[in-house]
Design an enzyme around this catalytic site. Structure first.
Site, PDB file in Angstrom:
ATOM      1  N   GLY A 292       0.721  -1.547  -0.090  1.00 48.73           N
ATOM      2  CA  GLY A 292       0.228   0.032   0.020  1.00 48.73           C
ATOM      3  C   GLY A 292       0.516   1.078  -0.524  1.00 48.73           C
ATOM      4  O   GLY A 292       0.505   2.287  -0.841  1.00 48.73           O
ATOM      5  N   ASN A 293       2.048   0.995   0.669  1.00 52.89           N
ATOM      6  CA  ASN A 293       2.712   2.652   0.400  1.00 52.89           C
ATOM      7  C   ASN A 293       3.407   2.885   0.098  1.00 52.89           C
ATOM      8  O   ASN A 293       4.051   3.828  -0.362  1.00 52.89           O
ATOM      9  CB  ASN A 293       3.578   2.282   2.318  1.00 52.89           C
ATOM     10  CG  ASN A 293       4.433   1.403   2.326  1.00 52.89           C
ATOM     11  OD1 ASN A 293       4.237   0.490   1.826  1.00 52.89           O
ATOM     12  ND2 ASN A 293       5.585   1.911   2.725  1.00 52.89           N
TER      13      ASN A 293
ATOM     14  N   LYS B 295     -11.904  -9.553   3.590  1.00 57.96           N
ATOM     15  CA  LYS B 295     -11.048  -8.676   2.569  1.00 57.96           C
ATOM     16  C   LYS B 295     -10.972  -7.015   2.566  1.00 57.96           C
ATOM     17  O   LYS B 295     -12.135  -7.114   1.958  1.00 57.96           O
ATOM     18  CB  LYS B 295     -10.741  -8.729   0.788  1.00 57.96           C
ATOM     19  CG  LYS B 295     -10.198  -7.546   0.708  1.00 57.96           C
ATOM     20  CD  LYS B 295      -8.877  -8.055   0.010  1.00 57.96           C
ATOM     21  CE  LYS B 295      -7.617  -6.987  -0.455  1.00 57.96           C
ATOM     22  NZ  LYS B 295      -6.151  -6.854   0.940  1.00 57.96           N
TER      23      LYS B 295
ATOM     24  N   LYS C 140      -3.778  -9.505  -2.577  1.00 59.34           N
ATOM     25  CA  LYS C 140      -2.696  -9.413  -4.037  1.00 59.34           C
ATOM     26  C   LYS C 140      -1.185 -10.396  -3.487  1.00 59.34           C
ATOM     27  O   LYS C 140      -0.429 -10.863  -4.397  1.00 59.34           O
ATOM     28  CB  LYS C 140      -2.212  -7.731  -4.137  1.00 59.34           C
ATOM     29  CG  LYS C 140      -1.586  -7.599  -3.205  1.00 59.34           C
ATOM     30  CD  LYS C 140      -0.250  -6.665  -3.166  1.00 59.34           C
ATOM     31  CE  LYS C 140       0.741  -5.927  -2.459  1.00 59.34           C
ATOM     32  NZ  LYS C 140       0.014  -5.872  -0.884  1.00 59.34           N
TER      33      LYS C 140
ATOM     34  N   LYS D 102       1.072 -11.955   3.895  1.00 57.04           N
ATOM     35  CA  LYS D 102       2.806 -12.368   2.764  1.00 57.04           C
ATOM     36  C   LYS D 102       3.513 -13.013   3.439  1.00 57.04           C
ATOM     37  O   LYS D 102       4.116 -13.844   2.111  1.00 57.04           O
ATOM     38  CB  LYS D 102       3.160 -10.835   3.597  1.00 57.04           C
ATOM     39  CG  LYS D 102       2.342  -9.111   3.045  1.00 57.04           C
ATOM     40  CD  LYS D 102       3.251  -8.089   3.131  1.00 57.04           C
ATOM     41  CE  LYS D 102       2.381  -7.694   3.319  1.00 57.04           C
ATOM     42  NZ  LYS D 102       1.494  -7.162   2.425  1.00 57.04           N
TER      43      LYS D 102
HETATM   44  N1  LIG Z   1       4.626 -10.161  12.494  1.00 59.25           N
HETATM   45  C1  LIG Z   1       4.608  -8.297  11.876  1.00 59.25           C
HETATM   46  N2  LIG Z   1       6.456  -8.013  11.744  1.00 59.25           N
HETATM   47  C2  LIG Z   1       6.104  -6.978  10.922  1.00 59.25           C
HETATM   48  N3  LIG Z   1       5.108  -6.205  10.313  1.00 59.25           N
HETATM   49  C3  LIG Z   1       4.119  -6.644  10.823  1.00 59.25           C
HETATM   50  C4  LIG Z   1       4.139  -7.993  12.036  1.00 59.25           C
HETATM   51  N4  LIG Z   1       2.452  -7.692  12.334  1.00 59.25           N
HETATM   52  C5  LIG Z   1       1.613  -6.668  11.076  1.00 59.25           C
HETATM   53  N5  LIG Z   1       3.237  -6.434  10.627  1.00 59.25           N
HETATM   54  C6  LIG Z   1       2.607  -4.541   9.697  1.00 59.25           C
HETATM   55  O1  LIG Z   1       2.016  -5.773   8.724  1.00 59.25           O
HETATM   56  C7  LIG Z   1       2.277  -4.626   7.531  1.00 59.25           C
HETATM   57  C8  LIG Z   1       2.351  -5.176   6.692  1.00 59.25           C
HETATM   58  O2  LIG Z   1       1.260  -5.192   5.999  1.00 59.25           O
HETATM   59  P1  LIG Z   1       0.206  -3.760   5.223  1.00 59.25           P
HETATM   60  O3  LIG Z   1       0.166  -2.897   5.389  1.00 59.25           O
HETATM   61  O4  LIG Z   1      -1.798  -4.725   5.243  1.00 59.25           O
HETATM   62  O5  LIG Z   1       0.059  -4.243   3.891  1.00 59.25           O
HETATM   63  P2  LIG Z   1       0.557  -3.607   2.313  1.00 59.25           P
HETATM   64  O6  LIG Z   1       2.300  -3.360   2.382  1.00 59.25           O
HETATM   65  O7  LIG Z   1       1.144  -4.378   1.365  1.00 59.25           O
HETATM   66  O8  LIG Z   1      -0.042  -2.900   2.276  1.00 59.25           O
HETATM   67  C9  LIG Z   1       3.724  -3.396   8.176  1.00 59.25           C
HETATM   68  O9  LIG Z   1       4.181  -2.942   7.934  1.00 59.25           O
HETATM   69  C10 LIG Z   1       3.360  -3.702   9.801  1.00 59.25           C
HETATM   70  O10 LIG Z   1       3.145  -2.360  10.346  1.00 59.25           O
HETATM   71  N1  LIG Z   2      -6.049  -6.166  -3.385  1.00 57.54           N
HETATM   72  C1  LIG Z   2      -5.240  -6.498  -2.626  1.00 57.54           C
HETATM   73  O1  LIG Z   2      -5.014  -6.842  -1.890  1.00 57.54           O
HETATM   74  O2  LIG Z   2      -5.227  -4.451  -2.095  1.00 57.54           O
HETATM   75  P1  LIG Z   2      -3.998  -3.989  -0.931  1.00 57.54           P
HETATM   76  O3  LIG Z   2      -3.082  -4.917  -0.573  1.00 57.54           O
HETATM   77  O4  LIG Z   2      -4.289  -2.764  -1.227  1.00 57.54           O
HETATM   78  O5  LIG Z   2      -4.726  -4.953   0.067  1.00 57.54           O
END
Ligand SMILES: Nc1ncnc2c1ncn2[C@@H]1O[C@H](COP(=O)(O)OP(=O)(O)O)[C@@H](O)[C@H]1O
Ligand SMILES: NC(=O)OP(=O)(O)O
Length: 315
Positions: free
Chosen positions: A12-13, A129, A214, A276
């Site tokens: 996302g970021n 989701k 994703k 992930k």
């Molecule tokens: N055990 C863990 N180790 C590292 N990060 C974690 C853990 N559990 C949760 N997180 C959080 O999960 C985030 C990643 O998930 P998310 O932000 O939903 O994913 P995306 O980058 O695909 O948008 C990390 O940035 C962190 O803040």
């Molecule tokens: N489709 C999907 O997983 O999107 P995000 O990673 O932004 O939640």
């Protein structure tokens, strides 16, 4: 020069921080592209995937302005396709500009990707989701009463609307993706987890209202293109055990059995780090020499130089 085939999943970021305007997302993707070009300079062949949770949720909210006759609301599968188009456009042009800046001659192309799911996937009954903006619990309750949508708490970050998220089974455009990748193209594919489609008895495809995770779609893509490496880019340099606690510990190199033990201890938040880790395990298990890395975009340089980030191997 390394010449590896790498599937990189953008979190996302890499696209959206706090400002969801088109300009801010394009700006974020320009920075993202400059980081990704480090891998291209290293000789790697990239297939890039990206999320769409915030964007597709916002598009869904924009459908409220629709009226049934002149401007009908569009279904969720079509909204996913629209986010593949918009984010694909931003990322494609950002990559083209970043490559030109570095004098690298390589094509970049986005593929509208349909991902086949099982029509009987239990995920259609169990909405999980999170998409769109965050709400307080009170706001979520009020929205739910008004719209009858389901809202759930998202990994300690607030409440979000949830939709069905079936598992990816196959990728309809996989041959085209492979051919483009083998012919000097950086391919952007399976954006937003891909457009969820089901196959009928005649073999025809039909869109279904869902958003595929994703990370899982990226893993399936990485497996189908025989990638050497699967990189999941997210908001942290490393995966941690005891995350956010005083005794948190980063995982540098970790094996699949070790990760499975940590999953059993609930070390990874469902809906954020857990998918992930699960996607990384599935990729490593499915490839004889496969390696997966979970790290941040900012850490890509250090990953290339010194294998920094959490590396997952079979063990
Ligand atoms: N055990 C863990 N180790 C590292 N990060 C974690 C853990 N559990 C949760 N997180 C959080 O999960 C985030 C990643 O998930 P998310 O932000 O939903 O994913 P995306 O980058 O695909 O948008 C990390 O940035 C962190 O803040
Ligand atoms: N489709 C999907 O997983 O999107 P995000 O990673 O932004 O939640």
């Amino acid at each position: 020069m390394s010449n590896r085939k790498i599937v990189v999943a953008l979190g996302g970021n890499a696209i959206l921080s706090s400002d969801p305007s088109a300009g801010a997302q394009q700006k974020a993707l320009e920075d993202t592209a400059r980081h990704l070009v480090k891998l291209v300079k290293n000789g790697d062949n990239l297939i890039i995937t990206h999320g769409n949770g915030p964007q597709v949720g916002n598009l869904l909210l924009q459908q409220i302005a629709a009226d049934s006759k002149k401007n009908p609301a569009l279904p969720l599968d079509t909204l996913v396709a629209m986010t593949e188009g918009s984010i694909g456009f931003w990322l494609q042009s950002a990559m083209q500009n970043a490559l030109r800046e570095k004098g690298i001659e390589k094509g970049v192309v986005s593929v509208v990707t349909q991902v086949i799911v099982d029509k009987d996937d239990p995920a259609f009954e169990n909405l999980s989701k999170p998409i769109g903006p965050f709400y307080t619990e009170e706001e979520a309750r009020a929205e739910s009463e008004k719209t009858h949508a389901t809202f759930k708490e998202d990994a300690g970050r607030g409440w979000r609307k949830v939709v069905a998220s079936p598992k990816p089974v196959d990728i309809q455009e996989i041959d085209a993706i492979r051919t483009l990748s083998d012919n000097n193209q950086i391919v952007i594919a399976a954006g937003g987890g891909g457009i969820p489609v089901v196959k009928d008895d005649q073999g025809n495809l039909h869109g279904v209202e869902a958003v595929i995770d994703k990370d899982f779609a990226s893993q399936r893509l990485a497996e189908l293109v025989d990638a050497d490496l699967f990189i999941v880019l997210t908001g942290v340099d490393y995966v941690y055990v005891n995350f956010n606690k005083p005794d948190q510990e980063k995982l540098d190199r970790v094996t699949v059995p070790q990760l499975e033990e940590y999953i059993a201890q609930d070390q990874f938040a469902p809906g954020s780090m857990l998918p992930k880790v699960q996607a990384a395990i599935a990729f490593v298990n499915g490839r004889p020499e496969g390696k997966a890395v979970i790290t941040s975009l900012e850490n890509l340089g250090a990953l290339i130089e010194s294998d920094s980030g959490t590396t997952i191997e079979k063990g």
